[in-house]
Write an enzyme that holds these catalytic residues in place. Structure first.
Site, short mmCIF file in Angstrom:
data_model
loop_
_atom_site.label_atom_id
_atom_site.label_comp_id
_atom_site.label_asym_id
_atom_site.label_seq_id
_atom_site.Cartn_x
_atom_site.Cartn_y
_atom_site.Cartn_z
CG HIS A 287 1.66 2.72 21.81
ND1 HIS A 287 1.18 3.99 22.01
CD2 HIS A 287 1.83 2.19 23.04
CE1 HIS A 287 1.08 4.23 23.30
NE2 HIS A 287 1.47 3.14 23.96
CB SER B 35 -7.24 -5.46 -8.63
OG SER B 35 -6.84 -4.54 -9.63
CE LYS C 73 -3.66 -4.99 -4.27
NZ LYS C 73 -4.59 -4.04 -4.26
CD GLU D 107 -10.65 -2.79 1.84
OE1 GLU D 107 -11.20 -2.26 0.86
OE2 GLU D 107 -9.55 -3.37 1.78
#
Ligand code: ARG
Length: 463
Positions: A162, A283, A289, A296
């Site tokens: 979990h 970024s 960043k 992804e």
């Protein structure tokens, strides 16, 4: 004899008008199936050799056709071949060029076969080697993962259920999950080879052929072990395409799960793994960043692979027997899924080579919660003859107590523990040690360091 004068389609005698340019644009598949040219030419060479062996075509014509096909193979591989949409697909483009090279004798090539069996022969041969190619990529990832595991046998981390800290484990054990996943994928791809071993060549359009062909001969020459049994089924069947797409989808799901996990680990909330500059992007507005874009990217590609599986399932759903144009889309789907998975596997391999687990943070997270509670309960069962359920309740009391006192389990004093279970001796304190906990999980497949070392050895030997 089939005529192919004036660069016209072979059905020109029957269909007098030129097909509308609209259909020429959408109905052709040459832009996609040209990838099958090698398989198509090999299939054709074997076919005409069989026709000659069976005395269906003469030696001289067979030789001329083989010569022409080899020339075409050469032209295509050297990019000197002009593909023409007017001839729909790879089969007709090659046949048309054969007419140009050897003249009307080219018309013998299509004796006793149809594009319907031709195209699945090509595709089956193609998918067979694609399975092997994907497995070679999987081997690379397994090797990279083994290296990570070898370096991290004693790296302590919390195992999660979990996404909450559950029990201490070794980081090597965690990463070796990928080896299990990808080994299963390899088996799945290998299993495909059995069904792909049935040769479709010779079932012709759908009914078989009246020529005295030798399907076994062609099958053997093309590397197939068996023959398909029913001509109608053969030209209608795309189960082997579904199998391939399913295997790719499962593999893709594995990649997405790994990617997702590493994205979470890399997030500022967790900081459990560093990604080298080679595998992040910046970024356009936020100068600080470093984003895990590659991870992804591969996670997102699951949309393509799973989507493609559903496309093919939907094409086949309710499709009557036998061949329909609907089936033509199979190749675009197969190629897209194949290219996607190969690309994603390459990317994941590169990512895995460029990550650095943060051992300190991993340990800190493991140490932060009551992660050895189960070890304490097990201890009560083993040394104080309690049932597990009773020990579980006692342990919950200990955890409640520690939480109230804002202490870690390992910081509890023996007197504090004795208030809950008077029989306890000082010996109990060792169960709160994270490494002791890991090492105690010696059951087969468990996380103990010994087990992991043995597993690493097993996988190294199986290479
Ligand atoms: N390009 C076609 C396909 O991939 C080949 C088979 C054509 N057969 C036919 N009956 N039109 O499906």
């Amino acid at each position: 004899m089939t005529k192919n004068k004036n660069n016209q389609p072979v059905w020109k005698t029957r269909i007098k008008k030129n097909v509308s340019s609209l259909f020429q644009n959408v109905g052709g598949s040459i832009d996609v199936d040209r990838r099958l040219y090698k398989e198509d030419i090999i299939g054709s060479i074997v076919h005409v050799e069989m026709l000659f062996k069976q005395k269906i075509i003469p030696f001289k014509i067979k030789n001329k056709i083989v010569f022409g096909l080899q020339k075409i193979n050469n032209e295509i591989s050297k990019r000197k071949f002009k593909f023409d949409k007017k001839y729909e697909d790879i089969h007709m483009n090659i046949e048309k060029r054969l007419f140009e090279i050897i003249g009307d004798d080219a018309g013998y090539i299509h004796t006793g076969r149809s594009r319907n069996d031709q195209v699945i022969t090509d595709l089956k041969i193609w998918i067979k080697s694609a399975n092997r190619e994907i497995n070679a990529q999987l081997d690379k990832i397994i090797k990279t993962t083994l290296k990570i595991a070898e370096k991290n046998i004693e790296t302590v981390m919390p195992g999660f259920t979990h996404l909450k800290n559950a029990q201490p484990i070794s980081l090597a054990h965690y990463f070796m999950v990928y080896i299990e996943m990808f080994t299963r994928d390899k088996k799945r791809f290998n299993n495909n080879l059995e069904i792909l071993n049935e040769s479709p060549l010779g079932v012709a359009a759908l009914a078989g052929t009246s020529f005295n062909i030798d399907r076994n001969y062609s099958a053997k020459k093309l590397g197939f072990k068996y023959l398909t049994n029913n001509s109608i089924d053969t030209v209608s069947d795309r189960d082997f395409v579904l199998d391939f797409l399913y295997c790719i989808s499962v593999c893709s799901i594995h990649i997405s799960r790994i990617a997702e996990e590493l994205i979470i680990w890399n997030s500022d909330g967790f900081k459990l793994v560093h990604l080298s500059d080679k595998i992040v992007t910046g970024s356009s507005i936020m100068p600080q960043k470093k984003n895990p874009d590659l991870l992804e990217y591969v996670r997102g590609k699951t949309g393509t692979t799973v989507g493609n599986l559903f496309s093919m399932l939907t094409i086949l759903k309710g499709l009557p027997l036998s061949y329909f144009k609907d089936l033509q889309d199979d190749k675009e789907i197969v190629f897209k899924s194949h290219d996607t998975i190969v690309n994603c596997l390459k990317i994941l391999n590169e990512v895995l080579k460029n990550i650095k687990p943060d051992k300190k943070e991993l340990y800190k997270l493991a140490d932060a919660s009551f992660i050895t509670a189960t070890d304490f309960a097990d201890y009560l069962v083993k040394y104080h003859s309690m049932s597990f359920r009773k020990a579980y309740q006692k342990t919950a009391e200990v955890v409640n107590f520690a939480e109230k006192k804002k202490k870690k389990l390992k910081d509890l004093k023996i007197d504090e523990l004795r208030k809950i279970e008077p029989k306890l001796t000082i010996n109990v304190l060792k169960v709160f040690d994270l490494k002791n906990s890991i090492n105690s999980k010696k059951s087969y497949g468990g996380t103990s360091f010994e087990n992991i070392k043995r597993m690493i050895l097993k996988y190294k030997k199986s290479k």
